[in-house]
Design a protein around this motif. Sequence first.
Motif: not given
Length: 557
Positions: A300-318, A339-349
Amino acid sequence: MTDETDANPPSPASVPAAVPEPLVTKKNPLRLSLVWIVPILPVIVGASLLLRSYFEIGPHVVIEFRTAEGLEPGKTQVRYKEVVIGHVDTVSLSSDRQRVLVGVQLVGGAAGVAVDDTLFWVVRPRIGTAGVSGLGTFFSGAYIGVDAGVSQVTRRNFVGLEVPPYVLRGEPGRRFVLHAKDLGSLDVGSPIYYRRARVGRVVGYALDPQADELQIQIFIEAPYESLVTQQARFWNASGLDVTLNASGLTLNAQTLASVITGGIAFERLPAAATLPAAPAGSPFYLFHDRKTALAAPDGPPFTIRMVFDQSVRGLAIGAPVDFLGIEIGNVRSMALLYDKQRQRFPMEVTADIYPLRLGAVRNAMLDSTSAANTDTVFMKKLVERGLRAQVRTANLLTGQQYVALDFIAKAAPATLDTRGDVPIVPTVPGTLSELQPQLAEIVGKLSKVPFDDIGEGLQATLSQARSAIAQLTPEAQKALADVQKTLTSVQETLARLDRNLLDSGAPVQRNVEQTLNELQRAAQSLRVLGDYLQRHPESMLRGKPADAPMSGSEKSR
């Protein structure tokens, strides 16, 4: 006189004998004359023919078709295994004029064909994914094919098939069922390959609305059905499989037929070569490609989350999730957060990983394999030892990226966040994100360099050099003039060489051209000699024969 006659009786010899009584025989009234054989014999022959035709005539059946193309009463045959078992005697329309009713008179020996599960179809030339069939009907005409049933219930009305059945009753082989999410370019008749050899075909498919999947019926022909074991793996081999990923450009194809018409391939796992053949009707899953089909069981797959404070251009589903060079999962989804506190837009993968692919490493790091949430405990221990998620460049040419789970040196202490339903793995900036500040720092330092002052200093230095040259002694100036003359003579020499060697009218070029012409004529002579020796090989031993004498007409010319 009377007395004399009586006194002298006649002698016995002179007295006539008595006439015998006739014997009368009565004629038998039942005895026929030979004359009656002439009319009776034809009657007997006709009766025998009637009886023979009566016993040879089988049942009369009616078959419904959409069209009567190629069917002619009295001419179209009905064949079973290429044996004629009947003829079409009538062709008519149904009452609603939507169907064609074809009357077929079967022979007496084919009475067992008219049962409930018998199939009828019209054999015509057909071109499809299964190949070309029915070419013989170009000369003999269309006929009705039969697949005799085994039912005990007789029947007189049938509905004919519009296409021939892809598996005839009694054909050696086995049927299996494949479950798939997508049909691709597969169709009825698509081939099935084992090590690029054709061993079967697709005989049907249906969409299961409840399970939201396709059920593909396949038929493996004898004697290849024993190759299908419970550990067999099937994948879609249709068309060209072109993949451009972190490993580069990959092109896979099964055969030319599968590229055009689609196909399915299968193999057995190496450890399952000694297993018995799978029973008929066994279900299998149809994988998308060979790599996925032959991969080890992942669990069975094990699902994880990762939050990156950068652009993930070039990272695709799969995109792959890599752990020290081993692909252990794939990216499932990506979402932009705020992120309201830092006024940033992180990417959740979000990614699905398969810890079982690590094998003994996972078991060695777990204290007890029977504990609950073993994958969570395993990931938590890895994070405590410095495991971080990082976006890295997979291909500089395409700009594709992947997620790397690696142990980062001097990483800040962190732990696996298990407060939500999906644990969160800590991340670090990617290599490009680290490179951009360094480049900006280098550009800032370069901007502080006084290039204008340096240019002014160089100009002043050149001016001083000119002044120093002007102040040289006459002997030094004479030596400088000699050097200039030497350079001038060298230039003239190079010009002469250019005229003698490179000009179109140079002698060297003319000599080279003449040499090439002579070589061409010599090659032509050798070609003529070779042609002559090929036509007259005997001249190698006998020599060239003398020329034939000229005729009078040729001499006059």
